[in-house]
Design a protein around this motif. Structure first.
Motif, PDB file in Angstrom:
ATOM      1  N   ALA B 217     -59.357-122.230  27.849  1.00  0.00           N
ATOM      2  CA  ALA B 217     -60.321-121.585  26.953  1.00  0.00           C
ATOM      3  C   ALA B 217     -60.998-120.360  27.585  1.00  0.00           C
ATOM      4  CB  ALA B 217     -61.372-122.593  26.496  1.00  0.00           C
ATOM      5  N   ALA B 218     -61.383-120.444  28.860  1.00  0.00           N
ATOM      6  CA  ALA B 218     -62.080-119.307  29.485  1.00  0.00           C
ATOM      7  C   ALA B 218     -61.130-118.120  29.642  1.00  0.00           C
ATOM      8  CB  ALA B 218     -62.647-119.724  30.842  1.00  0.00           C
ATOM      9  N   VAL B 219     -59.908-118.408  30.057  1.00  0.00           N
ATOM     10  CA  VAL B 219     -58.916-117.341  30.217  1.00  0.00           C
ATOM     11  C   VAL B 219     -58.662-116.632  28.891  1.00  0.00           C
ATOM     12  CG1 VAL B 219     -56.455-116.926  30.657  1.00  0.00           C
ATOM     13  CG2 VAL B 219     -57.790-118.350  32.235  1.00  0.00           C
ATOM     14  N   TRP B 220     -58.503-117.405  27.821  1.00  0.00           N
ATOM     15  CA  TRP B 220     -58.145-116.801  26.528  1.00  0.00           C
ATOM     16  C   TRP B 220     -59.334-116.202  25.799  1.00  0.00           C
ATOM     17  CZ3 TRP B 220     -53.737-114.919  24.908  1.00  0.00           C
ATOM     18  CH2 TRP B 220     -52.629-115.206  25.723  1.00  0.00           C
ATOM     19  N   ARG B 221     -60.533-116.729  26.068  1.00  0.00           N
ATOM     20  CA  ARG B 221     -61.737-116.051  25.571  1.00  0.00           C
ATOM     21  C   ARG B 221     -61.763-114.618  26.118  1.00  0.00           C
ATOM     22  NH1 ARG B 221     -66.418-117.870  29.050  1.00  0.00           N
ATOM     23  NH2 ARG B 221     -65.126-116.583  30.409  1.00  0.00           N
ATOM     24  N   ASP B 222     -61.493-114.474  27.406  1.00  0.00           N
ATOM     25  CA  ASP B 222     -61.545-113.150  28.022  1.00  0.00           C
ATOM     26  C   ASP B 222     -60.418-112.243  27.528  1.00  0.00           C
ATOM     27  OD1 ASP B 222     -63.758-113.930  29.371  1.00  0.00           O
ATOM     28  OD2 ASP B 222     -62.875-113.870  31.375  1.00  0.00           O
ATOM     29  N   ILE B 223     -59.213-112.791  27.389  1.00  0.00           N
ATOM     30  CA  ILE B 223     -58.079-111.966  26.943  1.00  0.00           C
ATOM     31  C   ILE B 223     -58.332-111.449  25.527  1.00  0.00           C
ATOM     32  CG2 ILE B 223     -55.637-112.035  26.261  1.00  0.00           C
ATOM     33  CD1 ILE B 223     -55.234-114.046  28.613  1.00  0.00           C
ATOM     34  N   LEU B 224     -58.693-112.369  24.625  1.00  0.00           N
ATOM     35  CA  LEU B 224     -58.912-111.948  23.229  1.00  0.00           C
ATOM     36  C   LEU B 224     -60.087-110.982  23.127  1.00  0.00           C
ATOM     37  CD1 LEU B 224     -58.307-115.323  21.304  1.00  0.00           C
ATOM     38  CD2 LEU B 224     -56.684-113.459  21.696  1.00  0.00           C
ATOM     39  N   SER B 225     -61.145-111.254  23.895  1.00  0.00           N
ATOM     40  CA  SER B 225     -62.301-110.354  23.862  1.00  0.00           C
ATOM     41  C   SER B 225     -61.936-108.975  24.401  1.00  0.00           C
ATOM     42  CB  SER B 225     -63.444-110.926  24.715  1.00  0.00           C
ATOM     43  OG  SER B 225     -63.884-112.155  24.188  1.00  0.00           O
ATOM     44  N   ALA B 226     -61.239-108.949  25.535  1.00  0.00           N
ATOM     45  CA  ALA B 226     -60.916-107.674  26.180  1.00  0.00           C
ATOM     46  C   ALA B 226     -60.018-106.819  25.293  1.00  0.00           C
ATOM     47  CB  ALA B 226     -60.236-107.939  27.524  1.00  0.00           C
ATOM     48  N   ASN B 227     -59.142-107.459  24.546  1.00  0.00           N
ATOM     49  CA  ASN B 227     -58.154-106.721  23.751  1.00  0.00           C
ATOM     50  C   ASN B 227     -58.441-106.842  22.260  1.00  0.00           C
ATOM     51  OD1 ASN B 227     -55.918-105.047  23.724  1.00  0.00           O
ATOM     52  ND2 ASN B 227     -54.439-106.725  23.632  1.00  0.00           N
ATOM     53  N   ARG B 228     -59.722-106.975  21.906  1.00  0.00           N
ATOM     54  CA  ARG B 228     -60.062-107.365  20.545  1.00  0.00           C
ATOM     55  C   ARG B 228     -59.641-106.354  19.493  1.00  0.00           C
ATOM     56  NH1 ARG B 228     -66.616-107.139  19.766  1.00  0.00           N
ATOM     57  NH2 ARG B 228     -66.863-104.934  20.224  1.00  0.00           N
ATOM     58  N   THR B 229     -59.693-105.068  19.794  1.00  0.00           N
ATOM     59  CA  THR B 229     -59.306-104.071  18.791  1.00  0.00           C
ATOM     60  C   THR B 229     -57.835-104.247  18.415  1.00  0.00           C
ATOM     61  OG1 THR B 229     -60.908-102.558  19.753  1.00  0.00           O
ATOM     62  CG2 THR B 229     -59.286-101.615  18.247  1.00  0.00           C
ATOM     63  N   GLU B 230     -56.980-104.348  19.423  1.00  0.00           N
ATOM     64  CA  GLU B 230     -55.554-104.532  19.155  1.00  0.00           C
ATOM     65  C   GLU B 230     -55.269-105.895  18.511  1.00  0.00           C
ATOM     66  OE1 GLU B 230     -53.304-102.351  19.324  1.00  0.00           O
ATOM     67  OE2 GLU B 230     -54.033-100.803  20.685  1.00  0.00           O
TER      68      GLU B 230
END
Lengths: 285, 285
Positions: B217-230
Motif C-alpha cells: 500500500a505505501a509503495v503504490w500510494r506513492d507511485i499513483l500520487s507521483a504519477n497522478r496526472t498520467e
C-alpha cells in the motif's frame, strides 16, 4: 469444454461410446482423429439419439437452438447437462424448448477454462480440482441431479449447488465483470496512438492482469449479453470504487489513497483460490 | 528490491563489501543474518559514506529525504541509482536536493517485483531476464550511465533508456492504471454485503486478474500520487473504453459487443511479454 469433458469422462471410466457433433466439419474430423470422440455425427439429433448422457457445450446464445434440435430424440432416461457460464438464460431456453424432457436437464457450470479454445486443446485434467456449480430447477429429477453430482466428482471436480439467480449474480461479480474490465483495459490501450509502444513495455503484472482479455469473443459476447443486468450492476459498483481512487488522486489525499489500497491489498493477500467448502452454497451428498 | 539487488550484484561479482541501512532495526538485523549485506548502518549517511555504488530502494515519496541525507557524504566518484516506478518526481527530488552530486545520479526502473515485500523475500534472480529502464538527465555523467547499463546487464537484465516523461506516460498505461483497476475491483467486491461469499466462488481467472491488487500500500500510494496526472489520463481512456461495453450491453447490440471483445482478444492473444528490443526506446551499447 466438450472435448475436455469427453476425455475426462472416458479417463474416469464413466462412458462407453462417445458420439459428437460440431457445426464445423473440421472440428468433427479432428475430434475423431484425436480419439476425443468415437463417432462424428452430422446433426445434433443424430448425436443425441440413444444417448444416456448428453453434454451441450456451445456458447450460451446457441443453447436454445440446440435444445430444440434434440428435444424430439432425447431419451426419457437421459441425463442432459450444459457447461454454460450463465444459468438463468440457459434455463429459460430449456424451459421454452425441452417440453416433457425438462426434468432430464441439470444445468451445470464448471469453473474452468482456457484462453485457447478448440478441440485440439481438449484436456482430460481441465476439471480436476476445480469447482463445478449445479443450478437445478424445481422440476429437475433428483436421481439425475445426484448422477450429475457423482459424475463431476468422479472427474475430480468439487461440486456444489446454487440457485440460478445466485449463480448469475456471483459470477457477474467475480468473473464476468473482470473479463469486461480486462477487455476494456486492452481496448483503452489500443485506442491510443502510442498504444503499441506502451504494450511493448508491459511487464509481468500486466501479463496476469490481462490474461482473461484473450478469451473467445463469441463465448463472451453471449455470457455478457445473457447476464447483462447483473454485469451492469457490477460495473456500477466498480465505477464507484474507481471514483474513490480518482477523487483521492485529484485531491492529493494520500492518506485516503493509502487506505483504499490497503483495503484491497489486505483482502487480496488473504484470499486464496478455493475449490472446496464455498461459504454460500450447500453441498450435495 | 534493495535486498534482491544486493544479492544479484554479489552473485555477479560486481561488489565488494555491502553496507545497508533501513529505518527498521529488524530489517537491518535480518539483512545481516541472511548475508544480504555485510554491515548494517545506523543512518543513510553512514551507509553512503565512502561507497562506490549507492542503490536507493525506498517508496518514491521517501526519495527526497534520502537524497538530502546522503548529499554531503556522497563520494564525487560514486554511482547513485534508485529503483522507483516513477521517474519525473524522483528526478525533481534529486534536482532539488543533490546539488553538485546530481551528475552522479542515474535514475533506474527495473520492471520486476513481487507482491510480497521485505528483506526475507530478497531474490538474487529477481532482475534476471527482466527489463530495466534508465532515464538519464541531460547532466547525467555519461561514464556513470554506461556503468549503470553494464551493471544491470551483468545481473541479467535487458537495459534500455527512455526520457523520464515517456517512461511515466508508458507505465501509467501498462502498470499504474492496471494496479488501480485491480485495487478498485477488489474494493468494489468488498463494498457489497455478499462480497465475501462472491469471493469464495472466484476462480483462476479472477486469481490472475487481481494478483497485483495484493501489492504494497505505501509503495503504490506513492507511485499513483507521483504519477497522478498520467494515471488520471489513463483512467479517462479506460472509462471511455468501458462505456463502449456498457452501451453495447444496454442497447442489446451484440454485434458491437462481439467486435469490442474481438479487438481486445486478438490484441492480447498476439501480445507476449518481452524483455528485449522495445519499440520505443533506444538501446545503449
Amino acid at each position: 469444454m466438450g472435448g475436455s469433458f469427453a476425455l475426462a469422462a472416458r479417463q474416469a471410466g464413466l462412458v462407453g461410446s462417445i458420439a459428437g457433433y460440431s457445426a464445423s466439419e473440421k472440428t468433427r474430423q479432428t475430434a475423431v482423429q484425436l480419439q476425443v470422440i468415437d463417432q462424428a455425427c452430422s446433426s445434433v439429433a443424430q448425436a443425441v439419439q440413444g444417448a444416456d448422457l448428453v453434454l451441450l457445450a456451445v456458447p450460451v446464445g446457441a443453447m436454445l437452438k440446440s435444445f430444440e434440435a434434440m428435444r424430439d430424440v432425447l431419451s426419457p432416461t437421459a441425463l442432459l447437462m450444459d457447461v454454460g457460464s450463465t444459468k438463468c438464460d440457459v434455463i429459460a431456453a430449456a424451459q421454452a424448448s425441452l417440453g416433457e424432457r425438462l426434468p432430464c436437464f441439470v444445468p451445470a457450470h464448471p469453473i474452468a477454462g482456457k484462453e485457447v479454445s478448440g478441440i485440439e486443446h481438449a484436456d482430460a485434467a481441465l476439471y480436476h480440482n476445480r469447482r463445478t456449480i449445479l443450478t437445478p430447477l424445481p422440476c429437475t429429477d433428483s436421481v439425475r441431479l445426484q448422477a450429475a453430482h457423482a459424475l463431476w466428482a468422479e472427474m475430480g471436480s468439487h461440486v456444489s449447488t446454487m440457485t440460478p439467480e445466485a449463480h448469475d449474480a456471483t459470477f457477474a461479480a467475480v468473473s464476468h465483470l473482470p473479463h469486461m474490465l480486462a477487455f476494456a483495459a486492452v481496448n483503452a490501450l489500443s485506442a491510443q496512438p502510442q498504444g503499441a509502444a506502451y504494450l511493448d513495455m508491459a511487464g509481468p503484472g500486466f501479463k496476469d492482469f490481462s490474461r482473461i482479455a484473450a478469451s473467445d469473443a463469441a463465448v463472451w459476447r453471449d455470457i455478457l449479453s445473457a447476464n447483462r443486468t447483473e454485469v451492469l450492476t457490477q460495473a456500477a459498483h466498480f465505477r464507484a470504487a474507481l471514483t474513490q481512487f480518482e477523487n483521492a488522486l485529484t485531491k492529493g489525499d494520500s492518506a485516503a489513497l493509502q487506505q483504499l489500497i490497503q483495503q484491497a491489498s489486505a483482502l487480496r493477500a488473504a484470499w486464496t483460490l478455493q475449490a472446496h467448502t464455498p461459504r454460500n452454497t450447500t453441498s450435495e451428498a
